[in-house]
Scaffold this active site. Structure first.
Site, PDB file in Angstrom:
ATOM      1  N   HIS A  91      41.202  63.270  54.248  1.00 37.03           N
ATOM      2  CA  HIS A  91      42.506  62.489  54.785  1.00 37.03           C
ATOM      3  C   HIS A  91      43.537  63.690  54.495  1.00 37.03           C
ATOM      4  O   HIS A  91      43.686  64.326  53.826  1.00 37.03           O
ATOM      5  CB  HIS A  91      42.548  61.581  53.294  1.00 37.03           C
ATOM      6  CG  HIS A  91      41.604  60.372  53.318  1.00 37.03           C
ATOM      7  ND1 HIS A  91      41.280  60.078  52.105  1.00 37.03           N
ATOM      8  CD2 HIS A  91      41.237  59.640  54.375  1.00 37.03           C
ATOM      9  CE1 HIS A  91      40.637  58.940  52.428  1.00 37.03           C
ATOM     10  NE2 HIS A  91      40.389  58.640  53.861  1.00 37.03           N
TER      11      HIS A  91
ATOM     12  N   GLU B 180      39.678  62.996  42.862  1.00 37.31           N
ATOM     13  CA  GLU B 180      40.713  62.459  43.251  1.00 37.31           C
ATOM     14  C   GLU B 180      41.601  63.471  42.375  1.00 37.31           C
ATOM     15  O   GLU B 180      42.127  63.385  41.134  1.00 37.31           O
ATOM     16  CB  GLU B 180      41.118  61.258  42.920  1.00 37.31           C
ATOM     17  CG  GLU B 180      40.136  60.100  44.023  1.00 37.31           C
ATOM     18  CD  GLU B 180      40.748  59.786  45.347  1.00 37.31           C
ATOM     19  OE1 GLU B 180      41.759  60.589  45.700  1.00 37.31           O
ATOM     20  OE2 GLU B 180      40.145  59.183  45.993  1.00 37.31           O
TER      21      GLU B 180
ATOM     22  N   ARG C 278      47.097  59.822  57.403  1.00 33.69           N
ATOM     23  CA  ARG C 278      46.174  59.727  56.592  1.00 33.69           C
ATOM     24  C   ARG C 278      44.845  59.929  57.626  1.00 33.69           C
ATOM     25  O   ARG C 278      43.622  60.429  57.206  1.00 33.69           O
ATOM     26  CB  ARG C 278      45.813  58.243  55.987  1.00 33.69           C
ATOM     27  CG  ARG C 278      44.353  58.075  55.408  1.00 33.69           C
ATOM     28  CD  ARG C 278      44.400  56.706  54.632  1.00 33.69           C
ATOM     29  NE  ARG C 278      43.147  56.320  54.430  1.00 33.69           N
ATOM     30  CZ  ARG C 278      42.904  56.225  53.101  1.00 33.69           C
ATOM     31  NH1 ARG C 278      43.408  56.947  51.986  1.00 33.69           N
ATOM     32  NH2 ARG C 278      41.531  55.751  52.851  1.00 33.69           N
TER      33      ARG C 278
HETATM   34 ZN   LIG Z   1      41.509  60.456  50.236  1.00 33.78          ZN
END
Ligand SMILES: [Zn+2]
Length: 409
Positions: free
Chosen positions: A171, A371, A227
């Site tokens: 991303h 994350e 993104r």
């Molecule tokens: Zn991501």
């Protein structure tokens, strides 16, 4: 004809100007009922506001960016539904201006006090090959829509090691991901810590800082908050979500068929050349891989497969056990708190991700998606001063994963 000219004008404007986010605010909104959740999911689908994180569950905050000209509209919505709202970021542009203001970013000397352009990262990878002959080799994992290489390195100190694949930057706007991946790579080559030397030299590493180079460059030149990929279909909207495009349970929940959505899965599985060519590259080394690690931001989660279902995979207990130890290691240095769990349990359904494909296609035993920092106070725009602390604590957890993995692979 007029429509064609208008399109040209729009395209021209997009090239010429850098998107600004002056006085854009990020609100943290708290859903307190199923009704609130349904409402927020509908609001997200309308694409009227950019959602910075996912609508997950009751009492899990949702971060929504509100442009100044939509403040009144947003307030009306929130009041009407009875949602509690708090401002997390008061001016997104100010945060962007401060994020990467270290002159090191423009010095040409690669490091971890600033965020770097793609070519700086690639030149650094090339320099490693020259500096560590016989250990580091540059590899090309694929090609992008705009014709860039997807460049990575293989690090191998000896033959016969189990393989670890490290994926960053799928991303585009999650800048801390490529920065953390290059930090880890640098430590594997330079650290004198015996524990780091052990994992560096007794695993083979396939490391790709950016799985989405077109998108990453676009976040530097044009729109910091981009993104997706930069592919063009007939639609007015560009790109697909490269982490919804892989061919395992493609479009099986948590992905969109609308080209303008942030989670657009693409016109078919592997419609995006980045996902397609990387999957072909991974296929050539899949039999050597024991571990697959994917790095995203933000929210401080350590996630295990699958994203289309929360049914327990065969070694769920092992992955949870190692994951808990890993986030404990990660918290030691700076107290950073993570949550570990299945993607669906921790976030929400999200199908077509790279980790799901690797696990589903090849049964790779140890697979995690990070994350990284933070929990929303800076979100995607994490100040460059946090790169090194993030790299350090993340490597602490990677070390634990690889030490623990030894007994199960
Ligand atoms: Zn991501």
């Amino acid at each position: 004809m007029i429509r064609y000219l208008l399109l040209l004008a729009l395209a021209g404007a997009a090239c010429a100007e850098k998107a600004r986010f002056d006085n854009y605010r990020v609100h943290s909104v708290l859903p307190e009922s199923e009704h609130h959740l349904r409402f927020l999911r509908e609001l997200e689908e309308n694409n009227d506001f950019l959602f910075w994180n996912d609508v997950r569950a009751v009492n899990a905050s949702v971060h929504i960016m509100v442009p100044p000209h939509k403040t009144a509209q947003f307030q009306e919505i929130v009041d009407f539904v009875g949602l509690k709202s708090e401002i997390y970021i008061n001016d997104v542009q100010k945060l962007i201006d401060a994020e990467n203001n270290n002159p090191a970013a423009r010095s040409g000397i690669f490091g971890w006090n600033a965020y770097y352009r793609l070519n700086d990262i690639y030149n650094w990878l090339d320099s490693l090959e020259a500096q560590y002959p016989g250990v580091v080799s540059v590899v090309v994992g694929g090609t992008t829509y705009e014709g860039r290489e997807i460049r990575g390195v293989k690090v191998s100190y000896k033959a016969g090691n189990p393989g670890v694949f490290v994926e960053g930057g799928i991303h585009a706007r999650e800048w801390i991901s490529p920065a953390t991946v290059t930090y880890i790579l640098n430590q594997l080559l330079t650290s004198q810590d015996p524990a780091i030397r052990d994992i560096a030299e007794n695993y083979d590493w396939y490391i790709f800082p950016s799985f989405n180079p077109d998108g990453y460059e676009y976040t530097h030149t044009t729109n910091r908050l981009w993104r997706k990929t930069r592919s063009r279909s007939s639609s007015l909207c560009y790109g697909a979500d490269p982490n919804r495009n892989w061919g395992f349970h493609w479009m099986d929940g948590g992905a969109s068929s609308s080209a303008c959505s942030e989670t657009y899965a693409g016109s078919s599985a592997f419609s995006e050349i980045e996902a397609r060519s990387l999957s072909q590259y991974i296929s050539t080394i899949a039999d050597k891989l024991s571990v697959y690690l994917s790095f995203h931001s933000y929210s401080q989660y350590l996630l295990i497969p699958y994203g289309f279902s929360n049914a327990h995979i065969s070694n769920y207990d092992t992955l949870m056990d190692i994951g808990k130890k890993a986030i404990n290691s990660l918290s030691q240095r700076y107290g950073t708190k993570y949550v570990v769990g299945n993607i669906v349990d921790v976030i929400y359904v999200a199908s077509g991700g790279s980790m799901d494909w690797v696990r589903g296609e090849y049964g790779t035993p140890i697979t995690y998606t990070y994350e990284l920092r933070d929990t929303g106070r800076n979100g995607f725009v994490l100040p460059a001063e946090q790169i090194i602390p993030t790299g350090e604590e993340t490597l602490d957890s990677v070390l634990t994963i690889l030490q623990e993995a030894r007994s199960v692979i």
